[in-house]
Design a protein around this motif. Structure first.
Motif, PDB file in Angstrom:
ATOM      1  N   ALA A  50      13.072  -0.170   1.624  1.00 33.55           N
ATOM      2  CA  ALA A  50      11.732  -0.921   1.841  1.00 33.55           C
ATOM      3  C   ALA A  50      10.706  -0.260   1.495  1.00 33.55           C
ATOM      4  O   ALA A  50       9.482  -0.792   0.786  1.00 33.55           O
ATOM      5  N   LEU A  51      11.174   0.628   2.884  1.00 35.63           N
ATOM      6  CA  LEU A  51       9.407   1.612   2.536  1.00 35.63           C
ATOM      7  C   LEU A  51       9.962   3.194   2.852  1.00 35.63           C
ATOM      8  O   LEU A  51      11.088   3.512   2.519  1.00 35.63           O
ATOM      9  N   SER A  52       8.513   3.578   2.514  1.00 32.62           N
ATOM     10  CA  SER A  52       8.704   5.192   2.508  1.00 32.62           C
ATOM     11  C   SER A  52       8.977   5.525   4.017  1.00 32.62           C
ATOM     12  O   SER A  52       9.173   4.337   4.811  1.00 32.62           O
ATOM     13  N   LEU A  53       9.323   6.529   4.899  1.00 34.14           N
ATOM     14  CA  LEU A  53       9.882   7.156   6.032  1.00 34.14           C
ATOM     15  C   LEU A  53       7.716   6.619   6.512  1.00 34.14           C
ATOM     16  O   LEU A  53       7.951   6.455   7.900  1.00 34.14           O
ATOM     17  N   ARG A  54       7.340   7.573   6.243  1.00 37.89           N
ATOM     18  CA  ARG A  54       5.789   6.840   6.822  1.00 37.89           C
ATOM     19  C   ARG A  54       5.243   5.892   6.451  1.00 37.89           C
ATOM     20  O   ARG A  54       4.821   5.446   7.948  1.00 37.89           O
ATOM     21  N   ALA A  55       5.542   5.400   6.034  1.00 42.24           N
ATOM     22  CA  ALA A  55       5.050   3.665   6.348  1.00 42.24           C
ATOM     23  C   ALA A  55       6.216   2.894   7.306  1.00 42.24           C
ATOM     24  O   ALA A  55       5.695   2.286   8.100  1.00 42.24           O
ATOM     25  N   ALA A  62       1.121  -1.608  -0.178  1.00 42.09           N
ATOM     26  CA  ALA A  62      -0.174  -0.297   0.167  1.00 42.09           C
ATOM     27  C   ALA A  62       0.888   1.137   0.239  1.00 42.09           C
ATOM     28  O   ALA A  62       0.559   2.339   0.307  1.00 42.09           O
ATOM     29  N   ASP A  63       2.429   0.913   0.186  1.00 40.39           N
ATOM     30  CA  ASP A  63       2.546   2.121   0.503  1.00 40.39           C
ATOM     31  C   ASP A  63       3.005   2.948  -0.567  1.00 40.39           C
ATOM     32  O   ASP A  63       3.687   2.730  -1.727  1.00 40.39           O
ATOM     33  N   THR A  64       2.509   3.975  -1.192  1.00 41.70           N
ATOM     34  CA  THR A  64       3.331   5.093  -2.840  1.00 41.70           C
ATOM     35  C   THR A  64       3.990   6.735  -2.295  1.00 41.70           C
ATOM     36  O   THR A  64       3.433   6.631  -3.215  1.00 41.70           O
ATOM     37  N   ASP A  65       4.046   6.356  -1.507  1.00 42.85           N
ATOM     38  CA  ASP A  65       4.920   7.912  -0.717  1.00 42.85           C
ATOM     39  C   ASP A  65       6.436   7.354  -1.240  1.00 42.85           C
ATOM     40  O   ASP A  65       6.583   6.284  -1.331  1.00 42.85           O
ATOM     41  N   PRO A  66       6.870   8.990  -2.078  1.00 44.33           N
ATOM     42  CA  PRO A  66       8.530   8.133  -1.923  1.00 44.33           C
ATOM     43  C   PRO A  66       9.675   7.853  -1.065  1.00 44.33           C
ATOM     44  O   PRO A  66       9.257   8.046   0.476  1.00 44.33           O
ATOM     45  N   ARG A  67      10.800   6.816  -1.301  1.00 45.32           N
ATOM     46  CA  ARG A  67      10.895   5.985  -0.869  1.00 45.32           C
ATOM     47  C   ARG A  67      12.663   6.500  -0.994  1.00 45.32           C
ATOM     48  O   ARG A  67      13.246   6.929  -1.831  1.00 45.32           O
ATOM     49  N   PRO A  68      12.975   6.831   0.164  1.00 44.97           N
ATOM     50  CA  PRO A  68      14.548   7.424  -0.037  1.00 44.97           C
ATOM     51  C   PRO A  68      15.831   5.789  -0.673  1.00 44.97           C
ATOM     52  O   PRO A  68      15.430   5.264  -0.461  1.00 44.97           O
ATOM     53  N   PRO A  69      16.665   6.268  -1.757  1.00 40.09           N
ATOM     54  CA  PRO A  69      17.197   4.909  -1.889  1.00 40.09           C
ATOM     55  C   PRO A  69      17.220   3.762  -1.285  1.00 40.09           C
ATOM     56  O   PRO A  69      18.077   4.405  -0.543  1.00 40.09           O
ATOM     57  N   ALA A  86      18.038   8.216   6.765  1.00 46.07           N
ATOM     58  CA  ALA A  86      18.077   8.970   4.799  1.00 46.07           C
ATOM     59  C   ALA A  86      19.132   9.338   4.625  1.00 46.07           C
ATOM     60  O   ALA A  86      19.120  10.095   3.425  1.00 46.07           O
ATOM     61  N   THR A  87      20.005  10.245   5.647  1.00 42.94           N
ATOM     62  CA  THR A  87      21.057  10.621   5.405  1.00 42.94           C
ATOM     63  C   THR A  87      22.236  10.273   5.365  1.00 42.94           C
ATOM     64  O   THR A  87      21.976   8.612   5.500  1.00 42.94           O
ATOM     65  N   ASN A  88      23.201  10.905   5.623  1.00 40.26           N
ATOM     66  CA  ASN A  88      24.823   9.470   5.458  1.00 40.26           C
ATOM     67  C   ASN A  88      25.510  10.046   7.201  1.00 40.26           C
ATOM     68  O   ASN A  88      26.587   9.419   7.207  1.00 40.26           O
ATOM     69  N   ARG A  89      24.584  10.262   8.173  1.00 44.30           N
ATOM     70  CA  ARG A  89      24.598   9.978   9.278  1.00 44.30           C
ATOM     71  C   ARG A  89      24.904   9.137   9.793  1.00 44.30           C
ATOM     72  O   ARG A  89      23.122   8.618   9.977  1.00 44.30           O
ATOM     73  N   PRO A 109      39.000  -5.549  -9.369  1.00 48.98           N
ATOM     74  CA  PRO A 109      37.613  -4.409  -8.130  1.00 48.98           C
ATOM     75  C   PRO A 109      36.861  -5.293  -7.259  1.00 48.98           C
ATOM     76  O   PRO A 109      36.421  -4.327  -6.231  1.00 48.98           O
ATOM     77  N   GLY A 110      38.125  -6.194  -6.188  1.00 45.30           N
ATOM     78  CA  GLY A 110      36.859  -6.840  -5.931  1.00 45.30           C
ATOM     79  C   GLY A 110      37.843  -5.837  -4.278  1.00 45.30           C
ATOM     80  O   GLY A 110      37.492  -6.287  -3.180  1.00 45.30           O
ATOM     81  N   GLY A 111      38.960  -5.592  -4.962  1.00 43.61           N
ATOM     82  CA  GLY A 111      39.876  -4.923  -3.283  1.00 43.61           C
ATOM     83  C   GLY A 111      38.301  -3.935  -2.640  1.00 43.61           C
ATOM     84  O   GLY A 111      39.482  -3.170  -1.747  1.00 43.61           O
ATOM     85  N   MET A 112      37.744  -3.357  -3.327  1.00 41.11           N
ATOM     86  CA  MET A 112      37.465  -2.158  -2.786  1.00 41.11           C
ATOM     87  C   MET A 112      36.153  -2.916  -3.039  1.00 41.11           C
ATOM     88  O   MET A 112      35.121  -2.529  -4.237  1.00 41.11           O
ATOM     89  N   VAL A 113      35.031  -2.346  -1.689  1.00 41.42           N
ATOM     90  CA  VAL A 113      33.426  -2.301  -1.322  1.00 41.42           C
ATOM     91  C   VAL A 113      32.515  -1.122  -1.182  1.00 41.42           C
ATOM     92  O   VAL A 113      33.231  -0.923  -0.486  1.00 41.42           O
ATOM     93  N   PHE A 114      32.293  -0.518  -2.099  1.00 40.26           N
ATOM     94  CA  PHE A 114      31.779   0.251  -1.928  1.00 40.26           C
ATOM     95  C   PHE A 114      30.353   0.285  -1.260  1.00 40.26           C
ATOM     96  O   PHE A 114      30.022  -0.793  -2.017  1.00 40.26           O
ATOM     97  N   ALA A 115      29.333   1.448  -0.893  1.00 37.41           N
ATOM     98  CA  ALA A 115      28.393   0.921  -0.330  1.00 37.41           C
ATOM     99  C   ALA A 115      27.002   1.719  -1.715  1.00 37.41           C
ATOM    100  O   ALA A 115      27.314   2.175  -1.805  1.00 37.41           O
ATOM    101  N   ARG A 116      26.232   0.398  -1.483  1.00 41.03           N
ATOM    102  CA  ARG A 116      25.267   0.930  -1.808  1.00 41.03           C
ATOM    103  C   ARG A 116      24.138   1.360  -1.511  1.00 41.03           C
ATOM    104  O   ARG A 116      24.228   2.183   0.255  1.00 41.03           O
ATOM    105  N   GLN A 117      23.146   2.204  -2.572  1.00 44.02           N
ATOM    106  CA  GLN A 117      22.588   3.090  -1.176  1.00 44.02           C
ATOM    107  C   GLN A 117      20.961   1.695  -0.389  1.00 44.02           C
ATOM    108  O   GLN A 117      21.217   1.016  -0.911  1.00 44.02           O
TER     109      GLN A 117
END
Length: 372
Positions: free
Chosen positions: A45-50, A35-42, A82-85, A194-202
């Motif tokens: 799985a759910l929006s902030l309100r959900a 039922a979640d139709t609100d925008p979600r941070p990248p 939802a930030t980088n903190r 490439p396996g020597g560096m693991v970058f964080a995904r959204q």
């Protein structure tokens, strides 16, 4: 809370003592996602309100309240993530910091099991990665031989990672998070390419917890503190709310323990009131009372209520009474200081005497059961 039992697995062979939040509340999470139709941070799985509805409940959609606390705190926590903190939850032991972090991780990532449990024995390997030494010896450093720890998995998969009791870890282990939280990357120098560096995904971030009783044990560095937003989780202020929570949680635990009767409401009222007075050092009449050095939290009250019910049912076929409360309180009060038993005895002899109600009178009459 009744909603917790609805989603627990019932089939033979699937019973576990404590399923994670995403299992206990699978139906609610699925309904909220649908039922979640609100925008979600990248990466969420759910929006902030959900996610907020999942944690604090929503009567209109039939979602039960799972965290009894300040809704504004939950909103601030979600905004932080939802930030980088990173998010740091601090407070007295037993104020549901770990529960809140688990619920938020289940809502945001659909998985609350990426956990680092802090302690004196925690090492950097427990946080980032280690090696399968049989493979390491046979074929050298390779991605197949790499054993990812929660932080590496969380970054690679874009999920929240929970770091419990971070201040119990040695300072050098804590500070291993600095580059991880700043640069959002884990370097694996043993691997080439490439396996020597693991970058964080959204979707990746960290929820850490620390209780105020441990401050000064391994105080966080100023540099690490700057990577987190701090939120304090306070004990439940309202007596009736705390009684209702203890009743719901104890009932669920008793059911899992095979106890066929619900806890006695009057016994729970006596138990929770006793915990609140010994925790605050203030009686219900406003007069001063002995304050225990032991943790007299809501979580401990649930544990004692569970023990009271188990004792009453399996020994006598009853829900448990005030005498069981006295017997079970001793193990809680004697944890930190032998003087706490004396304080508890004075409380039962002086503060409880003369109070109205059958269970209060029974509590006073059973004071001789307090050993020591």
């Amino acid at each position: 809370m009744p909603e917790q039992r609805r989603n627990e697995p019932d089939q033979p062979g699937t019973q576990v003592q404590r399923p994670p939040a995403e299992v206990r509340y699978a139906e609610e999470l699925a309904a909220l996602r649908a039922a979640d139709t609100d925008p979600r941070p990248p990466g969420w799985a759910l929006s902030l309100r959900a996610a907020r509805r999942f944690v604090v409940g929503d009567e209109e959609t039939g979602v039960g309240r799972k965290f009894v606390g300040d809704t504004a705190l939950v909103e601030r926590a979600l905004v932080t993530l939802a930030t980088n903190r990173g998010l740091m939850l601090v407070g007295e032991p037993g104020t549901a910091k770990s529960l809140l972090s688990e619920l938020i991780a289940a809502a945001v990532s659909g998985d609350s099991t990426l956990v680092v449990q802090g302690g004196a024995a925690t090492t950097e390997d427990h946080i980032k990665y280690s090696w399968n030494y049989a493979l390491l010896v046979s074929e050298g450093p390779s991605e197949r031989a790499l054993v990812p720890a929660p932080m590496l998995k969380g970054m690679a998969e874009g999920r929240l990672v929970r770091f419990e009791e971070i201040t119990r870890c040695p300072l050098e282990v804590q500070d291993s998070l600095l580059s991880l939280l700043s640069e959002r990357v884990v370097a694996v120098p043993e691997l080439e390419g490439p396996g020597g560096m693991v970058f964080a995904r959204q979707g990746f971030n960290v929820i850490a917890t620390a209780n105020t009783r441990d401050r000064g044990v391994n105080e966080m560095s100023a540099a690490l503190k700057r990577r987190f937003n701090f939120e304090t989780v306070f004990p439940i202020a309202d007596l009736d709310t705390e009684i209702a929570l203890v009743e719901a949680e104890a009932t669920a635990l008793l059911r899992r323990s095979g106890v066929a009767v619900a806890p006695d409401r009057e016994v729970l009222e006596v138990l929770v009131t006793t915990f609140r007075e010994l925790r605050s050092g203030v009686g219900r009449d406003g007069a001063g009372a002995d304050r225990l050095s032991a943790v007299m939290s809501t979580a401990e009250a649930v544990s004692v209520a569970h023990a009271v019910g188990v004792r009453g049912w399996f020994l006598r076929g009853e829900p448990g009474d005030a005498a069981d409360v006295v017997t079970c309180l001793a193990g809680t009060a004697a944890k930190d200081s032998p003087e706490d038993l004396a304080r508890l005895r004075r409380y039962l002899e002086q503060r409880v005497a003369g109070r109205r109600g059958a269970q209060w009178k029974a509590l006073h009459a059973a004071r001789h059961l307090l050993a020591g």
